[in-house]
Design an enzyme around this catalytic site. Structure first.
Site, PDB file in Angstrom:
ATOM      1  N   SER A 269      -7.153   4.246   9.083  1.00 55.61           N
ATOM      2  CA  SER A 269      -7.852   4.177   7.800  1.00 55.61           C
ATOM      3  C   SER A 269      -7.163   3.168   6.879  1.00 55.61           C
ATOM      4  O   SER A 269      -7.798   2.262   6.325  1.00 55.61           O
ATOM      5  CB  SER A 269      -7.834   5.588   7.171  1.00 55.61           C
ATOM      6  OG  SER A 269      -8.114   5.552   5.808  1.00 55.61           O
TER       7      SER A 269
ATOM      8  N   ARG B 108     -13.712  13.262   6.650  1.00 57.32           N
ATOM      9  CA  ARG B 108     -12.410  13.892   6.930  1.00 57.32           C
ATOM     10  C   ARG B 108     -11.968  14.781   5.767  1.00 57.32           C
ATOM     11  O   ARG B 108     -11.394  15.844   5.967  1.00 57.32           O
ATOM     12  CB  ARG B 108     -11.347  12.808   7.187  1.00 57.32           C
ATOM     13  CG  ARG B 108     -11.537  12.115   8.532  1.00 57.32           C
ATOM     14  CD  ARG B 108     -10.691  10.855   8.607  1.00 57.32           C
ATOM     15  NE  ARG B 108      -9.289  11.135   8.380  1.00 57.32           N
ATOM     16  CZ  ARG B 108      -8.434  10.278   7.825  1.00 57.32           C
ATOM     17  NH1 ARG B 108      -8.830   9.075   7.452  1.00 57.32           N
ATOM     18  NH2 ARG B 108      -7.185  10.621   7.664  1.00 57.32           N
TER      19      ARG B 108
ATOM     20  N   LYS C  68      -8.375  -1.224   6.245  1.00 62.90           N
ATOM     21  CA  LYS C  68      -8.680  -1.777   4.918  1.00 62.90           C
ATOM     22  C   LYS C  68      -7.761  -2.958   4.595  1.00 62.90           C
ATOM     23  O   LYS C  68      -8.182  -3.956   4.023  1.00 62.90           O
ATOM     24  CB  LYS C  68      -8.511  -0.687   3.845  1.00 62.90           C
ATOM     25  CG  LYS C  68      -9.638   0.340   3.885  1.00 62.90           C
ATOM     26  CD  LYS C  68      -9.439   1.443   2.874  1.00 62.90           C
ATOM     27  CE  LYS C  68      -8.347   2.392   3.284  1.00 62.90           C
ATOM     28  NZ  LYS C  68      -8.433   3.748   2.773  1.00 62.90           N
TER      29      LYS C  68
ATOM     30  N   ASP D 268     -14.519   3.177   7.275  1.00 62.03           N
ATOM     31  CA  ASP D 268     -13.500   4.052   6.679  1.00 62.03           C
ATOM     32  C   ASP D 268     -14.089   4.862   5.531  1.00 62.03           C
ATOM     33  O   ASP D 268     -13.737   6.030   5.355  1.00 62.03           O
ATOM     34  CB  ASP D 268     -12.301   3.237   6.181  1.00 62.03           C
ATOM     35  CG  ASP D 268     -11.252   4.171   5.575  1.00 62.03           C
ATOM     36  OD1 ASP D 268     -10.768   5.042   6.320  1.00 62.03           O
ATOM     37  OD2 ASP D 268     -10.976   4.068   4.377  1.00 62.03           O
TER      38      ASP D 268
ATOM     39  N   HIS E  44       0.854  -1.203   0.000  1.00 61.89           N
ATOM     40  CA  HIS E  44       0.000   0.000   0.000  1.00 61.89           C
ATOM     41  C   HIS E  44       0.882   1.242   0.000  1.00 61.89           C
ATOM     42  O   HIS E  44       1.876   1.305   0.725  1.00 61.89           O
ATOM     43  CB  HIS E  44      -0.901   0.015   1.242  1.00 61.89           C
ATOM     44  CG  HIS E  44      -1.829   1.192   1.248  1.00 61.89           C
ATOM     45  ND1 HIS E  44      -3.048   1.174   0.604  1.00 61.89           N
ATOM     46  CD2 HIS E  44      -1.704   2.416   1.782  1.00 61.89           C
ATOM     47  CE1 HIS E  44      -3.634   2.344   0.743  1.00 61.89           C
ATOM     48  NE2 HIS E  44      -2.840   3.129   1.464  1.00 61.89           N
TER      49      HIS E  44
END
Ligand code: URA
Length: 425
Positions: free
Chosen positions: A185, A170, A189, A163, A84
């Site tokens: 967050s 946000r 995931k 999220d 990620h």
């Protein structure tokens, strides 16, 4: 047990910690639609200023993971490892690394998002390929991971739905830039995605969320600690995002560049980072290999083609490139001392490649090619950027930003490493 939401806001505002029951209740109530956005916004702002301690952050992340389903990949015969990135400009690494790591026998379940603002999303990039489908059932994901080892698809609506709601809030309340909120967050995931191991690319610099190395390190440490809480072996590489990665920014342009790297060519920085990340991912699942060999002998490209074709796409199709074209040239001779990733990202977005609101469409063919890198010497009038858009207004908007996206000087800048630090595992 029931709580008063306003009491939780006041407690956090005044610097107290919240107990497990209160945090779990707050997130459950919010996801169920029983708490209005203005109250959750106030709590998020209090967290932005006051932070969450380790216990609070663990409970907050648990509640986010539990808000939806968790992909069960335990039946796979391949070890699973995910990657990620916190988001950068020209960051097409996932397109390369996913098939590259799969070529060595691991499975990479890359559940991705669309882009927002100046950083592109992996799904938007692959959407430039005719016929390619982003959405897949859980059964199809598992079957493709078993057969091919590589999946890049849109994260389903039921994966960490807390999220999705919190991130949208946000985004419009100035509460994105909080380490515990970013860490929970991202990690909620990834944990819900069911991976055994995870390599994080925490980008730092002008074109990244994190502007300085200390903050990037704190975010990386926080995510690595959350990974170990769930038994997910996690490593974070902190990488430089002062100038764009590679030459191409924009959806189809980035896919084309990723394919060049997958076929053994492409820009040196993209290849170097792809090989470094793939090496770390493979070592986390006990596979010792030199991933560069699979770029050079065509194995990684073969897996890429199989992955795209399995999702309805034609990997050999000619991709759409914006018909309106222009170049930005050097006003004087000198060394390129800055190619500003943020400005290039904003320009690419203005050219039409990105969206301002999540319901906007993106142009597959819009984008920027950076023809120079920091440290290059250029002559007056030499082309610095090539621009592509679908129409003239977009072209002009992008051009206006690119004209300010570089600095020329008389001395070459100091060279900078691509990987600045590594934490975890
Ligand atoms: N990326 C995410 O998925 N979440 C954040 O909060 C920031 C970047």
């Amino acid at each position: 047990m029931s709580h008063s939401f306003v009491d939780l806001i006041i407690a956090k505002r005044d610097g107290h910690s919240l107990d497990d029951g209160a945090i779990t209740w707050a997130l459950e109530q919010y996801v169920a639609g029983h708490v209005p956005d203005e109250q959750m916004s106030a709590l998020l702002m209090a967290i932005l200023f006051r932070g969450l301690n380790d216990q609070e952050l663990g409970t907050w992340t648990d509640a986010m993971v539990r808000s939806g389903e968790r992909l069960d990949l335990r039946q796979l015969r391949r070890p699973t490892v995910d990657k990620h990135s916190t988001g950068g400009v020209g960051d097409k690494l996932s397109l390369i690394i996913t098939p590259l790591v799969a070529a060595f026998g691991a499975a990479v379940p890359k559940l991705s998002g669309r882009g927002l603002g100046h950083t592109g999303g992996t799904i938007d990039k692959l959407d430039a390929i005719p016929g390619w489908r982003a959405s897949m059932s859980n059964e199809a994901i598992v079957a493709q991971l078993e057969n091919i080892g590589a999946v890049i698809c849109a994260a389903g609506a039921n994966l960490a739905p807390a999220d999705k709601k919190l991130y949208a809030l946000r985004d419009v309340t100035g509460t994105v830039e909080s380490i515990p909120l970013i860490a929970s967050s991202i990690m909620s995931k990834k944990i819900a995605g069911g991976t055994n191991a995870l390599v994080l690319d925490v980008k730092v610099g002008r074109g990244a969320f994190m502007k300085d190395l200390d903050t990037a390190r704190r975010l990386a440490e926080t995510m690595v600690a959350l990974g170990s809480r769930y038994g997910v072996a996690t490593v974070a590489h902190i990488t430089s995002m002062d100038q764009p990665l590679g030459r191409a920014s924009g959806n189809a342009l980035e896919v084309i560049e990723a394919v060049e790297v997958l076929r053994g060519g492409g820009p040196a920085d993209v290849r170097e980072l792809s090989v470094a990340f793939a090496t770390t991912m493979l070592s986390l699942v006990g596979i010792s290999a030199d991933p560069a060999t699979a770029l050079d002998d065509g194995r990684a490209y073969e897996v890429f083609c199989a992955m795209i074709a399995a999702q309805g796409g034609d990997p050999e199709a000619k991709l759409p490139i914006g018909e309106q074209r222009d170049v930005v040239t050097a006003p004087r001779a000198g060394y390129v001392t800055r190619v500003d990733a943020l400005e290039v990202g904003v320009a690419t977005w203005r050219l039409g490649a990105g969206r301002a609101r999540k319901e906007d469409d993106v142009s597959p063919g819009a984008g920027t090619i950076c023809l120079v890198r920091e440290g290059d010497y250029v002559e007056e009038g030499q082309a610095l950027f090539e621009l592509f858009a679908d129409d003239e207004p977009h072209l002009l908007r992008g051009r206006g930003v690119l004209e300010k996206a570089f600095v020329l000087g008389d001395q070459p800048p100091l060279p900078q490493a691509l990987i600045l630090d590594t934490l975890g595992a």
